[in-house]
Write a protein that holds these residues in place. Structure first.
Motif, mmCIF file in Angstrom:
data_model
loop_
_atom_site.group_PDB
_atom_site.id
_atom_site.type_symbol
_atom_site.label_atom_id
_atom_site.label_comp_id
_atom_site.label_asym_id
_atom_site.label_seq_id
_atom_site.Cartn_x
_atom_site.Cartn_y
_atom_site.Cartn_z
ATOM 1 N N ARG A 196 0.817 -1.229 0.000
ATOM 2 C CA ARG A 196 0.000 0.000 0.000
ATOM 3 C C ARG A 196 0.851 1.280 0.000
ATOM 4 O O ARG A 196 0.346 2.370 -0.116
ATOM 5 C CB ARG A 196 -0.936 -0.006 1.210
ATOM 6 C CG ARG A 196 -2.154 -0.892 1.050
ATOM 7 C CD ARG A 196 -3.066 -0.824 2.257
ATOM 8 N NE ARG A 196 -2.459 -1.364 3.463
ATOM 9 C CZ ARG A 196 -2.440 -2.668 3.759
ATOM 10 N NH1 ARG A 196 -2.940 -3.540 2.911
ATOM 11 N NH2 ARG A 196 -1.898 -3.099 4.873
ATOM 12 N N VAL A 197 2.160 1.108 0.118
ATOM 13 C CA VAL A 197 3.023 2.282 0.312
ATOM 14 C C VAL A 197 2.909 3.284 -0.838
ATOM 15 O O VAL A 197 2.727 4.481 -0.630
ATOM 16 C CB VAL A 197 4.494 1.842 0.488
ATOM 17 C CG1 VAL A 197 5.446 3.006 0.277
ATOM 18 C CG2 VAL A 197 4.705 1.279 1.879
ATOM 19 N N PHE B 192 -1.031 9.672 -2.438
ATOM 20 C CA PHE B 192 -2.123 10.404 -1.776
ATOM 21 C C PHE B 192 -1.572 11.533 -0.903
ATOM 22 O O PHE B 192 -2.000 12.672 -0.991
ATOM 23 C CB PHE B 192 -2.944 9.435 -0.922
ATOM 24 C CG PHE B 192 -3.924 10.115 -0.018
ATOM 25 C CD1 PHE B 192 -3.652 10.257 1.349
ATOM 26 C CD2 PHE B 192 -5.093 10.661 -0.529
ATOM 27 C CE1 PHE B 192 -4.551 10.909 2.174
ATOM 28 C CE2 PHE B 192 -5.991 11.319 0.297
ATOM 29 C CZ PHE B 192 -5.726 11.442 1.651
ATOM 30 N N MET B 193 -0.575 11.194 -0.093
ATOM 31 C CA MET B 193 -0.053 12.190 0.866
ATOM 32 C C MET B 193 0.550 13.396 0.160
ATOM 33 O O MET B 193 0.502 14.516 0.637
ATOM 34 C CB MET B 193 1.000 11.537 1.764
ATOM 35 C CG MET B 193 0.432 10.582 2.795
ATOM 36 S SD MET B 193 -0.747 11.359 3.912
ATOM 37 C CE MET B 193 0.335 12.544 4.736
ATOM 38 N N ARG B 194 1.107 13.164 -1.017
ATOM 39 C CA ARG B 194 1.724 14.276 -1.764
ATOM 40 C C ARG B 194 0.723 15.344 -2.168
ATOM 41 O O ARG B 194 1.095 16.458 -2.494
ATOM 42 C CB ARG B 194 2.398 13.737 -3.016
ATOM 43 C CG ARG B 194 3.760 13.170 -2.769
ATOM 44 C CD ARG B 194 4.596 13.307 -4.031
ATOM 45 N NE ARG B 194 5.710 12.402 -3.924
ATOM 46 C CZ ARG B 194 5.835 11.279 -4.634
ATOM 47 N NH1 ARG B 194 4.919 10.936 -5.522
ATOM 48 N NH2 ARG B 194 6.872 10.501 -4.479
ATOM 49 N N LYS C 197 -9.500 5.391 4.475
ATOM 50 C CA LYS C 197 -10.068 4.498 3.431
ATOM 51 C C LYS C 197 -8.958 3.820 2.625
ATOM 52 O O LYS C 197 -9.180 2.809 1.973
ATOM 53 C CB LYS C 197 -10.992 5.303 2.513
ATOM 54 C CG LYS C 197 -12.276 5.760 3.208
ATOM 55 C CD LYS C 197 -13.115 6.659 2.300
ATOM 56 C CE LYS C 197 -14.314 7.223 3.049
ATOM 57 N NZ LYS C 197 -14.866 8.424 2.361
ATOM 58 N N ILE C 198 -7.770 4.408 2.650
ATOM 59 C CA ILE C 198 -6.669 3.871 1.820
ATOM 60 C C ILE C 198 -5.863 2.824 2.582
ATOM 61 O O ILE C 198 -5.454 1.808 2.049
ATOM 62 C CB ILE C 198 -5.730 5.023 1.393
ATOM 63 C CG1 ILE C 198 -6.448 6.002 0.475
ATOM 64 C CG2 ILE C 198 -4.483 4.480 0.707
ATOM 65 C CD1 ILE C 198 -5.619 7.215 0.118
ATOM 66 N N ILE C 199 -5.653 3.062 3.877
ATOM 67 C CA ILE C 199 -4.783 2.154 4.627
ATOM 68 C C ILE C 199 -5.600 0.994 5.215
ATOM 69 O O ILE C 199 -6.840 1.015 5.183
ATOM 70 C CB ILE C 199 -4.043 2.887 5.774
ATOM 71 C CG1 ILE C 199 -4.977 3.303 6.903
ATOM 72 C CG2 ILE C 199 -3.272 4.078 5.248
ATOM 73 C CD1 ILE C 199 -4.268 3.834 8.134
ATOM 74 N N ASN C 200 -4.865 -0.012 5.727
ATOM 75 C CA ASN C 200 -5.526 -1.104 6.444
ATOM 76 C C ASN C 200 -5.394 -0.782 7.926
ATOM 77 O O ASN C 200 -4.291 -0.811 8.478
ATOM 78 C CB ASN C 200 -4.841 -2.440 6.109
ATOM 79 C CG ASN C 200 -5.467 -3.596 6.881
ATOM 80 O OD1 ASN C 200 -5.797 -3.463 8.069
ATOM 81 N ND2 ASN C 200 -5.643 -4.728 6.217
ATOM 82 N N LEU C 201 -6.507 -0.480 8.548
ATOM 83 C CA LEU C 201 -6.487 0.009 9.940
ATOM 84 C C LEU C 201 -5.965 -1.051 10.912
ATOM 85 O O LEU C 201 -5.579 -0.721 12.043
ATOM 86 C CB LEU C 201 -7.884 0.478 10.346
ATOM 87 C CG LEU C 201 -8.412 1.709 9.575
ATOM 88 C CD1 LEU C 201 -9.874 1.974 9.913
ATOM 89 C CD2 LEU C 201 -7.567 2.946 9.906
ATOM 90 N N GLY D 135 -4.948 3.895 12.522
ATOM 91 C CA GLY D 135 -4.547 2.503 12.316
ATOM 92 C C GLY D 135 -3.987 1.929 13.599
ATOM 93 O O GLY D 135 -4.433 2.234 14.698
ATOM 94 N N VAL D 136 -2.939 1.134 13.453
ATOM 95 C CA VAL D 136 -2.407 0.392 14.589
ATOM 96 C C VAL D 136 -1.579 1.318 15.483
ATOM 97 O O VAL D 136 -0.664 1.979 15.027
ATOM 98 C CB VAL D 136 -1.503 -0.778 14.095
ATOM 99 C CG1 VAL D 136 -0.954 -1.539 15.275
ATOM 100 C CG2 VAL D 136 -2.287 -1.679 13.162
#
Lengths: 86, 86
Positions: free
Chosen positions: A13-14, A20-22, A51-55, B76-77
């Motif tokens: 996901r990096v 996105f962060m940019r 919504k983008i990351i895996n929580l 997240g974590v």
């Protein structure tokens, strides 16, 4: 408000998170972004980031500061690409 | 002064840097430390850190702030182990 964001994201996901962060902040070093955001932009960034990351796997650490840091220095390799703002 | 340190270290040196940094600051997340240091402690940390890392491969980003951040949040974590101070 000034923000420093440090993330620890699963490899798969990096790139997506980086892209996105940019749109919101400046890339500083692998997994480190920083910059000024309005409250609205900040809230929007967080909602979309969730919504983008895996929580359950990923971790995004966000520091909020009233004003920018006094000093930022690098020991070793300088990896700043602050110019790469979309 | 308050410091946030984010490092990007080659795998073979990470444990050594982790052990070293814990003597000065609090572990927050993978490759992130923070805390208050006197000027003397800060200079000492940097001198010793230069001897531990590979200046051509590794990168240590150090933020200096007059006062602690206003807020720190995690999406997240939560990986904080602030209690693990030696």
């Amino acid at each position: 408000m000034y923000y420093i964001v440090v993330y620890d994201i699963a490899e798969k996901r990096v790139n997506k998170v980086l892209k996105f962060m940019r749109k919101y902040l400046n890339w500083v070093q692998n997994s480190v972004f920083e910059g000024e955001l309005s409250d609205g932009q900040f809230e929007e960034m967080k909602v979309k980031l969730r919504k983008i990351i895996n929580l359950n796997e990923d971790s995004v650490l966000i520091y909020s500061m009233e004003k920018k840091w006094v000093d930022r220095e690098v020991i070793g390799v300088e990896r700043s690409e602050v110019s790469r703002i979309i």
